[in-house]
Design a protein around this motif. Structure first.
Motif, PDB file in Angstrom:
ATOM      1  N   THR A 147       0.823  -1.221   0.000  1.00  0.00           N
ATOM      2  CA  THR A 147       0.000   0.000   0.000  1.00  0.00           C
ATOM      3  C   THR A 147       0.857   1.272   0.000  1.00  0.00           C
ATOM      4  OG1 THR A 147      -0.133   0.023   2.415  1.00  0.00           O
ATOM      5  CG2 THR A 147      -1.916  -1.112   1.231  1.00  0.00           C
ATOM      6  N   TYR A 187       1.036   3.457  -3.019  1.00  0.00           N
ATOM      7  CA  TYR A 187       0.158   2.946  -4.076  1.00  0.00           C
ATOM      8  C   TYR A 187      -0.889   4.014  -4.373  1.00  0.00           C
ATOM      9  CZ  TYR A 187      -3.013  -0.265  -6.544  1.00  0.00           C
ATOM     10  OH  TYR A 187      -3.815  -0.877  -7.489  1.00  0.00           O
ATOM     11  N   TYR A 221      -1.074   6.419  -1.569  1.00  0.00           N
ATOM     12  CA  TYR A 221      -1.478   6.057  -0.195  1.00  0.00           C
ATOM     13  C   TYR A 221      -0.251   6.145   0.724  1.00  0.00           C
ATOM     14  CZ  TYR A 221      -3.604   3.511   3.682  1.00  0.00           C
ATOM     15  OH  TYR A 221      -4.085   3.157   4.914  1.00  0.00           O
ATOM     16  N   CYS A 232      -3.891  -0.636   5.943  1.00  0.00           N
ATOM     17  CA  CYS A 232      -5.109   0.139   6.199  1.00  0.00           C
ATOM     18  C   CYS A 232      -5.648  -0.279   7.557  1.00  0.00           C
ATOM     19  CB  CYS A 232      -6.158  -0.108   5.129  1.00  0.00           C
ATOM     20  SG  CYS A 232      -5.613   0.365   3.470  1.00  0.00           S
ATOM     21  N   HIS A 241      -9.857   1.329   3.887  1.00  0.00           N
ATOM     22  CA  HIS A 241      -8.861   2.339   3.512  1.00  0.00           C
ATOM     23  C   HIS A 241      -8.644   3.408   4.576  1.00  0.00           C
ATOM     24  CE1 HIS A 241      -9.824   1.193  -0.957  1.00  0.00           C
ATOM     25  NE2 HIS A 241      -9.296   0.197  -0.253  1.00  0.00           N
ATOM     26  N   ASP A 275      -5.754  -4.361   7.221  1.00  0.00           N
ATOM     27  CA  ASP A 275      -5.650  -4.895   5.861  1.00  0.00           C
ATOM     28  C   ASP A 275      -4.191  -4.810   5.421  1.00  0.00           C
ATOM     29  OD1 ASP A 275      -5.845  -5.581   3.168  1.00  0.00           O
ATOM     30  OD2 ASP A 275      -7.767  -4.572   2.920  1.00  0.00           O
ATOM     31  N   THR A 296      -1.089  -5.980   2.829  1.00  0.00           N
ATOM     32  CA  THR A 296      -0.688  -6.504   1.519  1.00  0.00           C
ATOM     33  C   THR A 296       0.824  -6.415   1.411  1.00  0.00           C
ATOM     34  OG1 THR A 296      -2.712  -5.508   0.662  1.00  0.00           O
ATOM     35  CG2 THR A 296      -1.224  -6.479  -0.950  1.00  0.00           C
ATOM     36  N   ASP A 355      -2.618 -10.461  -0.244  1.00  0.00           N
ATOM     37  CA  ASP A 355      -3.520  -9.454   0.327  1.00  0.00           C
ATOM     38  C   ASP A 355      -4.502 -10.148   1.273  1.00  0.00           C
ATOM     39  OD1 ASP A 355      -5.090  -7.167   0.662  1.00  0.00           O
ATOM     40  OD2 ASP A 355      -5.812  -7.116  -1.410  1.00  0.00           O
ATOM     41  N   HIS A 361     -10.797  -8.486  -6.058  1.00  0.00           N
ATOM     42  CA  HIS A 361     -10.068  -8.152  -7.288  1.00  0.00           C
ATOM     43  C   HIS A 361      -9.077  -9.237  -7.656  1.00  0.00           C
ATOM     44  CE1 HIS A 361      -6.734  -7.103  -4.505  1.00  0.00           C
ATOM     45  NE2 HIS A 361      -7.731  -6.697  -3.725  1.00  0.00           N
ATOM     46  N   PHE A 421      -1.164  -5.464  -8.035  1.00  0.00           N
ATOM     47  CA  PHE A 421      -1.939  -5.425  -6.789  1.00  0.00           C
ATOM     48  C   PHE A 421      -3.433  -5.624  -7.109  1.00  0.00           C
ATOM     49  CE2 PHE A 421      -2.175  -2.571  -2.665  1.00  0.00           C
ATOM     50  CZ  PHE A 421      -3.039  -3.485  -2.072  1.00  0.00           C
ATOM     51  N   HIS A 422      -3.923  -4.841  -8.076  1.00  0.00           N
ATOM     52  CA  HIS A 422      -5.324  -4.951  -8.491  1.00  0.00           C
ATOM     53  C   HIS A 422      -5.364  -5.129 -10.001  1.00  0.00           C
ATOM     54  CE1 HIS A 422      -5.732  -2.635  -4.648  1.00  0.00           C
ATOM     55  NE2 HIS A 422      -6.738  -3.466  -4.483  1.00  0.00           N
ATOM     56  N   GLU A 443     -13.275 -10.292  -0.198  1.00  0.00           N
ATOM     57  CA  GLU A 443     -13.053  -9.396   0.938  1.00  0.00           C
ATOM     58  C   GLU A 443     -14.313  -8.622   1.313  1.00  0.00           C
ATOM     59  OE1 GLU A 443     -10.591  -5.870  -0.134  1.00  0.00           O
ATOM     60  OE2 GLU A 443      -9.999  -7.021  -1.892  1.00  0.00           O
ATOM     61  N   TRP A 478      -9.277   8.857   0.848  1.00  0.00           N
ATOM     62  CA  TRP A 478      -9.141   7.417   1.050  1.00  0.00           C
ATOM     63  C   TRP A 478     -10.225   6.837   1.946  1.00  0.00           C
ATOM     64  CZ3 TRP A 478      -6.266   4.591  -1.973  1.00  0.00           C
ATOM     65  CH2 TRP A 478      -5.158   5.165  -2.580  1.00  0.00           C
ATOM     66  N   GLU A 519     -10.627 -10.714   4.618  1.00  0.00           N
ATOM     67  CA  GLU A 519     -10.135 -10.900   3.247  1.00  0.00           C
ATOM     68  C   GLU A 519      -9.107 -12.016   3.162  1.00  0.00           C
ATOM     69  OE1 GLU A 519      -7.883  -7.526   1.700  1.00  0.00           O
ATOM     70  OE2 GLU A 519      -8.037  -8.307  -0.351  1.00  0.00           O
TER      71      GLU A 519
HETATM   72  N1  MF3 Z   1      -5.655  -3.956   0.622  1.00  0.00           N
HETATM   73  C1  MF3 Z   1      -6.731  -3.255  -0.016  1.00  0.00           C
HETATM   74  C2  MF3 Z   1      -7.506  -4.281  -0.792  1.00  0.00           C
HETATM   75  O1  MF3 Z   1      -7.895  -5.235  -0.225  1.00  0.00           O
HETATM   76  C3  MF3 Z   1      -6.294  -2.150  -0.904  1.00  0.00           C
HETATM   77  C4  MF3 Z   1      -5.684  -1.026  -0.198  1.00  0.00           C
HETATM   78  S1  MF3 Z   1      -5.104   0.072  -1.365  1.00  0.00           S
HETATM   79  C5  MF3 Z   1      -4.692   1.405  -0.478  1.00  0.00           C
HETATM   80  O2  MF3 Z   1      -7.705  -4.232  -1.974  1.00  0.00           O
HETATM   81  F1  MF3 Z   1      -4.076   2.165  -1.267  1.00  0.00           F
HETATM   82  F2  MF3 Z   1      -5.803   1.948   0.022  1.00  0.00           F
HETATM   83  F3  MF3 Z   1      -3.942   1.085   0.508  1.00  0.00           F
END
Ligand code: MF3
Ligand code: CO
Ligand code: CO
Length: 331
Positions: free
Chosen positions: A140, A143, A146, A151, A160, A177, A179, A188, A251, A257-258, A284, A301, A315
């Motif tokens: 994150t 990203y 961020y 999070c 977020h 959260d 990742t 993640d 996702h 990441f996404h 999630e 955010w 998640e």
């Molecule tokens: N981890 C989050 C998800 O499950 C995404 C966070 S992105 C951020 O998809 F930029 F907000 F950190």
């Protein structure tokens, strides 16, 4: 005979041209209407202050130079590369198993520190160190700009939430959260934790949300459409009088990441992509005690429930197998 003069505005106020509630005999609009509006505004402000409010965000934490980073780490923008396949190669899958396990470990280590009095920024410091110890980069961090390494979403925050100076309070619930970017792929996962003892509704919310994730995972089957997942999650949430957040979805995940694949947690007829062995994506669900609508804070955010009700989330990152799902984010 004297008439009792009322001092307090009644719950149902008169119309503008009706006699004022105070017994003065004047029209309401000429008497107490202005004062009542001021009082109502004060009460509204009290209601808002009862929720989570933004704290101070600490300076950015650095990642040692020897840790490999994703393409967006410096610029904040993921490089626009040609679409990668949602079905992953055995090599990518092997690396995702290791990244997933590492993410689960960071979640476990950070979750163990949850207690009344600790700030979400202190949790960020703990997670940040844990990622580095495992040789990974906090996905994150920077990203899309961020600012933090995980999070932290407290009470009515849906997702977020940005770690800041707010200390956790007895009775809060908090989603962490996590990742990690490790061996060129992302893992993640998230879980909601209790801060000390919480009220029965929050306990029920967190239990049902966990069950929603488990049911969603059980619905993962090759040959079936993605919308099977949201169908079972929505059914379980609504049966329990709760609602499913619609603005944020699971996702596709891997070297990015996404990825474009979306996993709605409510029934969406159009989400008809057929699940295939080798696909990797997250489930999630974000479940609210009240309505599903969200609002965003002006930090760009933090997403909170529009009605102030609490929200929980769990998640996992999953791999579609010949039989069903393999959970990649287990410690
Ligand atoms: N981890 C989050 C998800 O499950 C995404 C966070 S992105 C951020 O998809 F930029 F907000 F950190
Ligand atoms: Co996540
Ligand atoms: Co995710």
């Amino acid at each position: 005979m004297t008439t009792q003069i009322a001092r307090q505005a009644p719950a149902v106020l008169p119309g503008p041209n009706e006699p004022c509630w105070c017994g003065s005999g004047s029209k309401y609009k000429k008497c107490h209407r202005g004062a009542d509006a001021v009082e109502a505004r004060k009460k509204g402000a009290d209601v808002q202050r009862r929720g989570i409010s933004p704290g101070i965000i600490s300076p950015r934490r650095s990642v040692p130079a020897h840790i490999p980073r994703p393409d967006y780490a410096e610029t904040g923008r993921p490089v626009r590369s040609p679409e990668l396949p949602e079905v992953k190669s055995p090599d990518v899958i092997a690396r995702m198993r290791r990244a997933g396990q590492a993410a689960a470990k960071v979640l476990q280590m950070t979750g163990a520190a949850v207690r009344p009095g600790i700030t979400t920024d202190e949790l960020d410091a703990i997670a940040h160190e844990a990622y580095i110890q495992l040789g990974g980069y906090p996905s994150t961090l920077n990203y899309h700009g961020y600012p933090k390494s995980l999070c932290t979403s407290v009470n009515e925050v849906i997702c977020h939430g940005i770690p800041d100076s707010r200390p956790l309070e007895e009775g809060d619930i908090i989603n962490l959260d996590i990742t990690i970017f490790l061996e060129g792929v992302h893992g993640d996962c998230s879980a909601t934790f209790f801060v000390g003892k919480v009220d029965p509704d929050s306990e029920r919310l967190v239990r049902v949300t966990r069950e929603c994730l488990d049911l969603g995972i059980a619905a993962v089957k090759p040959g079936r459409p993605i919308n099977d997942i949201g169908r079972v999650i929505e059914e379980h949430a609504t049966k329990n009088g709760m609602s499913v957040v619609r603005a944020y979805c699971g996702h596709g995940i891997g070297e990015r990441f996404h990825s474009p694949l979306q996993i709605p947690h409510y029934y969406e007829a159009g989400a008809d992509t057929i699940m295939k062995p080798g696909m990797t994506f997250t489930v999630e669900p974000m479940i609210n005690l009240g309505h599903w609508q969200h609002r965003s804070w002006d930090d760009g955010w933090t997403a909170v429930t529009a009605d102030g009700s609490r929200s929980a989330q769990f998640e996992h990152t999953l791999l579609v197998t010949e039989q069903g799902a393999e959970i990649l984010t287990l410690p």
